[in-house]
Design a protein around this motif. Structure first.
Motif, PDB file in Angstrom:
ATOM      1  N   ILE A  57      -4.654  17.380 -10.035  1.00  0.00           N
ATOM      2  CA  ILE A  57      -5.108  18.278  -8.910  1.00  0.00           C
ATOM      3  C   ILE A  57      -3.833  18.924  -8.128  1.00  0.00           C
ATOM      4  CG2 ILE A  57      -6.518  18.183  -6.841  1.00  0.00           C
ATOM      5  CD1 ILE A  57      -7.901  15.926  -7.936  1.00  0.00           C
ATOM      6  N   PHE A  58      -3.954  19.928  -7.962  1.00  0.00           N
ATOM      7  CA  PHE A  58      -3.004  20.761  -7.064  1.00  0.00           C
ATOM      8  C   PHE A  58      -3.448  21.752  -6.595  1.00  0.00           C
ATOM      9  CE2 PHE A  58      -2.788  22.568 -11.034  1.00  0.00           C
ATOM     10  CZ  PHE A  58      -2.249  23.815 -11.065  1.00  0.00           C
ATOM     11  N   HIS A  59      -2.709  22.257  -5.438  1.00  0.00           N
ATOM     12  CA  HIS A  59      -3.042  23.560  -4.743  1.00  0.00           C
ATOM     13  C   HIS A  59      -1.954  24.506  -5.175  1.00  0.00           C
ATOM     14  CE1 HIS A  59      -4.102  26.836  -2.111  1.00  0.00           C
ATOM     15  NE2 HIS A  59      -4.953  26.125  -1.739  1.00  0.00           N
ATOM     16  N   PRO A  60      -2.165  25.676  -5.647  1.00  0.00           N
ATOM     17  CA  PRO A  60      -0.974  26.605  -6.417  1.00  0.00           C
ATOM     18  C   PRO A  60      -0.164  27.031  -5.209  1.00  0.00           C
ATOM     19  CG  PRO A  60      -3.156  27.352  -6.868  1.00  0.00           C
ATOM     20  CD  PRO A  60      -3.491  26.360  -5.992  1.00  0.00           C
ATOM     21  N   ASP A  61      -0.650  27.053  -3.959  1.00  0.00           N
ATOM     22  CA  ASP A  61       0.516  27.412  -3.036  1.00  0.00           C
ATOM     23  C   ASP A  61       1.482  26.334  -2.642  1.00  0.00           C
ATOM     24  OD1 ASP A  61      -0.701  29.938  -2.713  1.00  0.00           O
ATOM     25  OD2 ASP A  61      -1.971  29.399  -1.022  1.00  0.00           O
ATOM     26  N   SER A  62       1.202  25.038  -3.093  1.00  0.00           N
ATOM     27  CA  SER A  62       1.959  23.932  -2.612  1.00  0.00           C
ATOM     28  C   SER A  62       3.129  23.608  -3.858  1.00  0.00           C
ATOM     29  CB  SER A  62       1.253  22.635  -2.390  1.00  0.00           C
ATOM     30  OG  SER A  62       0.634  22.234  -3.688  1.00  0.00           O
ATOM     31  N   ILE A  63       3.149  24.444  -4.678  1.00  0.00           N
ATOM     32  CA  ILE A  63       4.078  23.996  -5.805  1.00  0.00           C
ATOM     33  C   ILE A  63       5.216  25.040  -5.603  1.00  0.00           C
ATOM     34  CG2 ILE A  63       4.475  24.338  -8.212  1.00  0.00           C
ATOM     35  CD1 ILE A  63       1.531  24.193  -8.946  1.00  0.00           C
ATOM     36  N   LYS A  64       6.498  24.015  -5.218  1.00  0.00           N
ATOM     37  CA  LYS A  64       7.552  24.821  -5.028  1.00  0.00           C
ATOM     38  C   LYS A  64       8.359  25.066  -6.282  1.00  0.00           C
ATOM     39  CE  LYS A  64       8.152  22.106  -0.825  1.00  0.00           C
ATOM     40  NZ  LYS A  64       8.822  21.096   0.161  1.00  0.00           N
ATOM     41  N   PRO A  89      10.248  19.351  -5.280  1.00  0.00           N
ATOM     42  CA  PRO A  89       9.288  18.609  -5.965  1.00  0.00           C
ATOM     43  C   PRO A  89       8.115  18.975  -6.145  1.00  0.00           C
ATOM     44  CG  PRO A  89       9.588  17.962  -3.499  1.00  0.00           C
ATOM     45  CD  PRO A  89      10.833  19.012  -3.945  1.00  0.00           C
ATOM     46  N   SER A  90       7.561  18.766  -7.421  1.00  0.00           N
ATOM     47  CA  SER A  90       6.223  19.241  -7.773  1.00  0.00           C
ATOM     48  C   SER A  90       5.220  18.670  -6.923  1.00  0.00           C
ATOM     49  CB  SER A  90       6.036  18.688  -9.291  1.00  0.00           C
ATOM     50  OG  SER A  90       4.553  19.129  -9.519  1.00  0.00           O
ATOM     51  N   GLN A  91       4.199  19.309  -6.776  1.00  0.00           N
ATOM     52  CA  GLN A  91       3.114  18.720  -5.769  1.00  0.00           C
ATOM     53  C   GLN A  91       1.916  18.407  -6.697  1.00  0.00           C
ATOM     54  OE1 GLN A  91       3.353  18.058  -2.447  1.00  0.00           O
ATOM     55  NE2 GLN A  91       5.403  18.637  -3.032  1.00  0.00           N
ATOM     56  N   PHE A 109       0.695  -1.099   0.062  1.00  0.00           N
ATOM     57  CA  PHE A 109      -0.074  -0.007  -0.050  1.00  0.00           C
ATOM     58  C   PHE A 109       0.971   1.033   0.095  1.00  0.00           C
ATOM     59  CE2 PHE A 109      -2.194   3.415   2.451  1.00  0.00           C
ATOM     60  CZ  PHE A 109      -3.350   3.531   1.593  1.00  0.00           C
ATOM     61  N   VAL A 110       1.918   1.071   0.819  1.00  0.00           N
ATOM     62  CA  VAL A 110       2.869   2.503   0.959  1.00  0.00           C
ATOM     63  C   VAL A 110       3.419   2.697  -0.609  1.00  0.00           C
ATOM     64  CG1 VAL A 110       4.873   3.235   1.768  1.00  0.00           C
ATOM     65  CG2 VAL A 110       3.358   2.128   3.485  1.00  0.00           C
ATOM     66  N   VAL A 111       3.894   1.739  -1.118  1.00  0.00           N
ATOM     67  CA  VAL A 111       4.676   1.678  -2.356  1.00  0.00           C
ATOM     68  C   VAL A 111       3.806   2.397  -3.461  1.00  0.00           C
ATOM     69  CG1 VAL A 111       5.642   0.384  -4.290  1.00  0.00           C
ATOM     70  CG2 VAL A 111       6.355  -0.259  -2.080  1.00  0.00           C
ATOM     71  N   HIS A 112       2.455   1.832  -3.674  1.00  0.00           N
ATOM     72  CA  HIS A 112       1.750   2.335  -4.345  1.00  0.00           C
ATOM     73  C   HIS A 112       1.192   3.752  -4.139  1.00  0.00           C
ATOM     74  CE1 HIS A 112       0.419  -1.067  -7.163  1.00  0.00           C
ATOM     75  NE2 HIS A 112       0.403  -1.790  -6.031  1.00  0.00           N
ATOM     76  N   GLY A 113       1.531   4.349  -2.916  1.00  0.00           N
ATOM     77  CA  GLY A 113       0.978   5.564  -2.509  1.00  0.00           C
ATOM     78  C   GLY A 113       2.196   6.583  -2.765  1.00  0.00           C
ATOM     79  N   GLN A 114       3.271   5.920  -3.142  1.00  0.00           N
ATOM     80  CA  GLN A 114       4.603   6.944  -3.458  1.00  0.00           C
ATOM     81  C   GLN A 114       4.381   7.661  -4.761  1.00  0.00           C
ATOM     82  OE1 GLN A 114       6.821   7.510  -1.137  1.00  0.00           O
ATOM     83  NE2 GLN A 114       5.945   6.307   0.318  1.00  0.00           N
ATOM     84  N   LYS A 115       5.030   8.786  -4.827  1.00  0.00           N
ATOM     85  CA  LYS A 115       5.077   9.498  -6.126  1.00  0.00           C
ATOM     86  C   LYS A 115       6.465   9.170  -6.747  1.00  0.00           C
ATOM     87  CE  LYS A 115       2.196  13.323  -4.741  1.00  0.00           C
ATOM     88  NZ  LYS A 115       2.210  14.622  -4.468  1.00  0.00           N
ATOM     89  N   PRO A 116       6.579   9.077  -8.075  1.00  0.00           N
ATOM     90  CA  PRO A 116       8.018   9.100  -8.788  1.00  0.00           C
ATOM     91  C   PRO A 116       8.786  10.294  -8.314  1.00  0.00           C
ATOM     92  CG  PRO A 116       6.233   9.422 -10.242  1.00  0.00           C
ATOM     93  CD  PRO A 116       5.538   9.244  -9.055  1.00  0.00           C
ATOM     94  N   LEU A 117      10.112   9.782  -8.307  1.00  0.00           N
ATOM     95  CA  LEU A 117      11.040  10.992  -8.192  1.00  0.00           C
ATOM     96  C   LEU A 117      11.357  11.724  -9.615  1.00  0.00           C
ATOM     97  CD1 LEU A 117      13.917   9.149  -6.210  1.00  0.00           C
ATOM     98  CD2 LEU A 117      11.841  10.524  -5.285  1.00  0.00           C
ATOM     99  N   ASN A 118      11.317  13.235  -9.088  1.00  0.00           N
ATOM    100  CA  ASN A 118      11.439  14.019 -10.752  1.00  0.00           C
ATOM    101  C   ASN A 118      12.733  14.088 -11.151  1.00  0.00           C
ATOM    102  OD1 ASN A 118      10.537  15.393 -12.511  1.00  0.00           O
ATOM    103  ND2 ASN A 118      10.547  17.335 -11.373  1.00  0.00           N
ATOM    104  N   LEU A 119      13.133  12.979 -11.873  1.00  0.00           N
ATOM    105  CA  LEU A 119      14.304  12.950 -12.654  1.00  0.00           C
ATOM    106  C   LEU A 119      14.390  13.200 -14.106  1.00  0.00           C
ATOM    107  CD1 LEU A 119      15.881   9.740 -10.790  1.00  0.00           C
ATOM    108  CD2 LEU A 119      16.147  12.151 -10.003  1.00  0.00           C
ATOM    109  N   TYR A 120      15.336  13.927 -14.521  1.00  0.00           N
ATOM    110  CA  TYR A 120      15.414  13.867 -15.864  1.00  0.00           C
ATOM    111  C   TYR A 120      17.049  13.981 -16.311  1.00  0.00           C
ATOM    112  CZ  TYR A 120      16.106  19.026 -15.211  1.00  0.00           C
ATOM    113  OH  TYR A 120      16.406  20.185 -14.750  1.00  0.00           O
TER     114      TYR A 120
END
Length: 957
Positions: free
Chosen positions: A661-668, A349-351, A17-28
């Motif tokens: 879905i996102f909140h504008p204030d949470s995007i770093k 990290p993007s939110q 459950f924890v693994v499925h709830g994880q977001k990918p790392l933002n790598l490029y």
């Protein structure tokens, strides 16, 4: 036993459950074109902002766009000592040092040369070993070098090394001589990791060494003695990575170690060989190693979430190896992997929360193609899909409840394509479908009722495709269809009103603050005229070829924004009845416009998601940031009119790839303005420097000024912003002060070109923004001086002053002839020049030393004279002929003659020209070439300065 199995199963399920709830790392990945080898062994960012990559085949400097490669050259002692680079660092003087498998190197940025250091058995203060594994500058600015033959500290005063070697008879010494890694903890102690000999902790104040080793009968000791990585985290805990023996966490109070090894569970660490230990801005530890990708440590649960080297969650199996890492000054993390090259983890990290259909997850989105999003009066989020029916999103559990078509159930949904969702005064949902017309949904009773809301007047057939709804009054609303508009009364189905307007397909409806109804159609923009009870086309004074309206939005200033299908976004001036494209003309194919709670516009268009600051006047909006897949978006192709906002400010957008879905204030964002460097300079499209020989004593990025002659007044300047997070988003502004009246702004092009710049003093200024639009405050400057055109080449002045010049020349010739009669010309001009060069400001020397210097100078002169007409002969070739380095050459010439190398070469060339003018009848042009001058005008100028007369006048004397 059963209880144990049950606990194991529960733990496994929780881990899944924890693994499925994880977001990918933002790598490029950073580009690899031009790099000397894709296998990266060392990474470093220097004090000037450049990135340096060590590889198995050379050293590379990276400016975010291009690589500059340095390699070992056989026989060249000023080149890199070996192509296998192991480590890179700067000392307290910001000198760059490069460790290799064969020697230590110090880089001179001015001469672009390396000074190499090797072991010397006859010198006890020499480097102890040639295999350099680690370079480290401690907090006290001591520079440490770890080799496979011992540890040493560099002594700058006399360029020697203080050795710290293993002594079997002395327990207060380093535990081994094969040094792999060095770190310094918050107490100032050095932790020294070795090969086969564990860890030694050195206290510089007490000069005391403390050893930690693996002990077979003690499971609280180090798990292994070959240490390949170490790190002190923000919680002041020491982590130690070993080769094939796992990870260790040091308990300072109990002087013991906690071990972490792979155990087959998805929540355990993924590798036994830990090459890399780092920490992101969320204070999460990231472990990289052999065939294990990356493991992110959960401190509360004491577990790991594993990722592959692409940043994707890795539930099981092996992954590519993480070879090394480096954290940049801005907080970004660079990760080198066995896949090749370097990936950047921006650490901001993007939110963006991304939701898509997962066949293995019952609570996921029913289908990815989103047609509509809607937030009801209670804050519930509803999603209409293309074929997946109606979805209700549970924000607390991140789950979706789905309502789909069920045959034979009259109270169920009858169409799985939901184009529009609204809510009536009773709290029921109004659903516009693609095939079955209008439906209402009682959310409390889960009861659907279908209504054929509109019927064609001409054919008396039902109009089933509904595109939009707009509530006129409680239970009275407008319906937009493919065949026009109708007004529907929910209380009396027979009271439908049809509109006899040839307006075609209606895409969108909008009620403005004055209560007026606007209709966006395939034939243009229409406004409802209540007096005539018709929709009248709104005249638009604009050359708009495509009139198909895609979306409508009214902002906080009650201005109506109109987007056209496959065209631009515009603002409607209702008084002037025209569209204004000012301020947002870069946006094309706009699909959604929505305003957040802070007054920013969020617009989806062809190239992604854009954030604009709304302004009260012109310009009407100012771009603040744009987002695409590199920022964590699942796609940049959002479906039209799928944007909505919740009461607490969440923004929702739909696409054919799912829900965002996102909140504008949470995007770093990246707050760090970039350093900008001038990286190259061209004169007339030739990569050259303004020195006559084509050689300079320092590269362009080290210079603050440059001098050009009048023939070099067409030039180009290249620059680079040293921001490595999405460098394609960097913006540039430049200006040649004294020539440009305004700043020029560019993005992808990093070059400024100027043609036929008049003589004078100029200052080239360039500044840049990072990927998030944060601009450098002070621009980088390069002073440029363009000399005047000589009088004899200025045709206009020649025409005006020819008579004056002729008379003045006659007077000067007579005066010179008279003076020459009274003076004796030296017997040998060449010997006179050499004598002057040798004696001018030279230091007193012994006769033998002076004789050696004179012989060396004659050899120098002979080599230069032999190569005057060679196009390929330069400083490197001269050094090779003399058997010396650039640095030694510059020092020797300055010591003997008090001239620079280029001044001395110019003197030799001028003396050669003087000899040829005296002894031959060849033309001045031919003599100029034979003396090594590329430009006849330049030759004439410097000859005049040297001898007080032109070459022709000199010959006549």
């Amino acid at each position: 036993m059963i209880r144990g199995i049950l606990i194991t199963v529960i733990t496994w399920c929780l881990s899944i459950f924890v693994v499925h709830g994880q977001k990918p790392l933002n790598l490029y990945q950073l580009p690899t074109d031009g790099i000397s080898h894709v296998q990266i062994t060392a990474i470093y960012q220097d004090s000037q902002g450049f990135l340096w990559f060590g590889t198995v085949n050379g050293l590379n400097r990276f400016d975010g766009y291009e690589y500059k490669v340095f390699k070992h050259k056989g026989g060249d002692r000023s080149s890199l000592s070996s192509n296998y680079v192991t480590c890179i660092a700067e000392d307290k003087n910001q000198q760059l040092w490069v460790g290799t498998k064969h020697g230590l190197n110090r880089f001179d940025r001015n001469s672009q040369e390396f000074t190499s250091y090797f072991p010397d058995k006859n010198n006890p203060k020499a480097l102890p070993g040639k295999n350099i594994e680690v370079l480290f500058l401690d907090k006290e600015k001591n520079f440490w070098i770890g080799t496979w033959n011992g540890l040493c500290r560099y002594q700058e005063q006399n360029e020697t090394f203080e050795l710290f070697l293993h002594d079997p008879s002395d327990p207060n010494s380093v535990s081994g001589d094969k040094i792999n890694s060095i770190i310094q903890d918050h107490l100032g102690r050095l932790w020294i990791g070795t090969n086969f000999s564990g860890v030694t902790v050195y206290d510089p104040e007490t000069k005391f060494f403390e050893r930690y080793l693996h002990e077979n009968d003690d499971d609280k000791s180090l798990s292994g003695n070959t240490i390949i990585s170490m790190y002190e985290d923000s919680f002041r805990e020491i982590w130690i990575g070993t080769f094939q023996r796992g990870l260790n966490r040091f308990n300072e109070k109990e002087k013991r170690f906690i071990r972490y090894k792979p155990d087959g569970q998805s929540s355990s660490i993924a590798t036994n060989s830990v090459y890399s230990i780092m920490e992101n801005m969320d204070r999460k530890l990231i472990i990289g190693g052999m065939q294990g990708g990356m493991s992110v440590y959960n401190r509360k649960q004491d577990t790991f979430t594993n990722y592959d080297t692409k940043g994707r969650v890795n539930i099981g199996g092996t992954a590519a190896s993480v070879l090394c890492h480096y954290t940049l000054k801005g907080g970004e993390i660079l990760i080198a992997t066995s896949n090749g090259g370097v990936s950047i983890y921006d650490n901001f990290p993007s939110q963006f929360e991304l939701y898509s259909h997962d066949p293995k997850e019952p609570g996921s989105l029913s289908i990815n193609f989103i047609k509509e999003t809607f937030v009801d009066k209670d804050g519930n989020i509803w999603i209409g899909t293309e074929g997946g029916g109606l979805n209700l999103f549970d924000r607390n559990h991140k789950k979706f409840k789905t309502f789909t078509k069920r045959e034979g159930h009259s109270n169920a949904l009858q169409d799985n394509v939901i184009n529009v969702i609204q809510q009536d005064a009773l709290g029921n949902l109004l659903l516009g479908t693609a095939m079955t017309g209008l439906a209402t949904f009682d959310t409390k009773k889960n009861f659907f009722r279908h209504v054929y809301a509109c019927r064609s007047i001409e054919t008396e057939t039902s109009i089933n495709a509904i595109n939009d709804l707009s509530i006129e009054q409680p239970q009275l609303f407008w319906i937009a269809t493919d065949n026009g508009l109708c007004l529907y009364n929910e209380r009396d189905e027979d009271s439908k009103k049809y509109l006899e307007n040839d307006i075609g397909k209606v895409e969108v409806l909008k009620r403005d603050y004055e209560g007026r109804i606007w209709a966006g159609t395939e034939k243009g923009l229409y406004l409802y005229d209540p007096q005539r009870d018709i929709f009248k086309k709104y005249p638009l004074e604009v050359n708009q070829q495509n009139e198909w309206v895609a979306s409508l939005f009214e902002d906080r200033y009650n201005r109506l924004w109109v987007s056209f299908l496959n065209d631009k976004l515009a603002l409607l001036d209702k008084e002037k009845q025209k569209l204004d494209f000012v301020g947002v003309d870069r946006l094309v194919n706009v699909t959604n416009i929505i305003e957040d709670q802070s007054g920013f516009l969020w617009i989806t268009a062809k190239d992604g998601l854009f954030k604009y600051e709304l302004l009260s006047g012109e310009p009407y909006a100012q771009l603040r940031r744009s987002y695409n897949e590199n920022d964590g978006l699942i796609t940049t192709k959002f479906n039209a009119n799928t944007a909505s906002i919740t009461k607490d400010g969440l923004l929702i957008f739909g696409s054919d790839q799912g829900l965002t879905i996102f909140h504008p204030d949470s995007i770093k964002f990246n707050p760090n303005p970039p350093i900008i460097k001038i990286t190259d300079f061209w004169v007339e499209k030739t990569n050259t420097n303004p020195e006559e020989t084509g050689l300079v004593e320092e590269p362009i990025d080290q210079r603050t000024d440059i001098q050009l002659n009048h023939e070099q007044n067409s030039f180009s300047i290249e620059f680079a912003a040293l921001n490595f997070i999405k460098p394609q988003k960097n913006q540039y502004q430049y200006r040649l002060e004294g020539f440009d009246s305004t700043w020029s702004q560019i993005s992808n092009i990093r070059r400024a070109s100027y043609h036929e710049v008049p003589s004078g003093n100029y200052v080239f200024k360039v500044r840049a923004s990072n990927n998030d639009g944060v601009w450098q405050k002070e621009p980088t400057e390069l002073k440029i001086f363009v000399s005047s055109v000589p009088l004899w080449q200025n045709r206009k002045l020649q025409a005006i002053t020819s008579v004056v010049v002729f008379i003045s020349l006659l007077v000067w010739l007579y005066s010179y002839w008279s003076r020459e009669q009274r003076t004796k010309k030296p017997a040998s001009l060449l010997e006179d020049v050499k004598h002057t060069l040798f004696t001018r400001n030279s230091k007193p020397k012994e006769d033998n030393s002076a004789q050696l210097d004179k012989q060396w100078l004659e050899r120098f002169t002979k080599i230069v004279e032999q190569q005057l007409t060679s196009k390929d002969f330069g400083i490197d070739e001269l050094c090779r002929e003399l058997g010396t380095s650039r640095t030694q050459l510059y020092r020797k010439v300055k010591e003997i003659t008090d001239l620079t190398v280029f001044e001395l070469i110019k003197e030799i060339k001028l003396e050669k020209a003087a000899q040829l003018l005296q002894k031959t009848d060849e033309s001045v042009s031919d003599i100029s070439f034979q003396a090594g001058f590329k430009s006849l005008s330049h030759f004439s100028k410097v000859f005049q300065e040297k001898f007080g007369s032109s070459p022709s006048q000199f010959r006549q004397k």
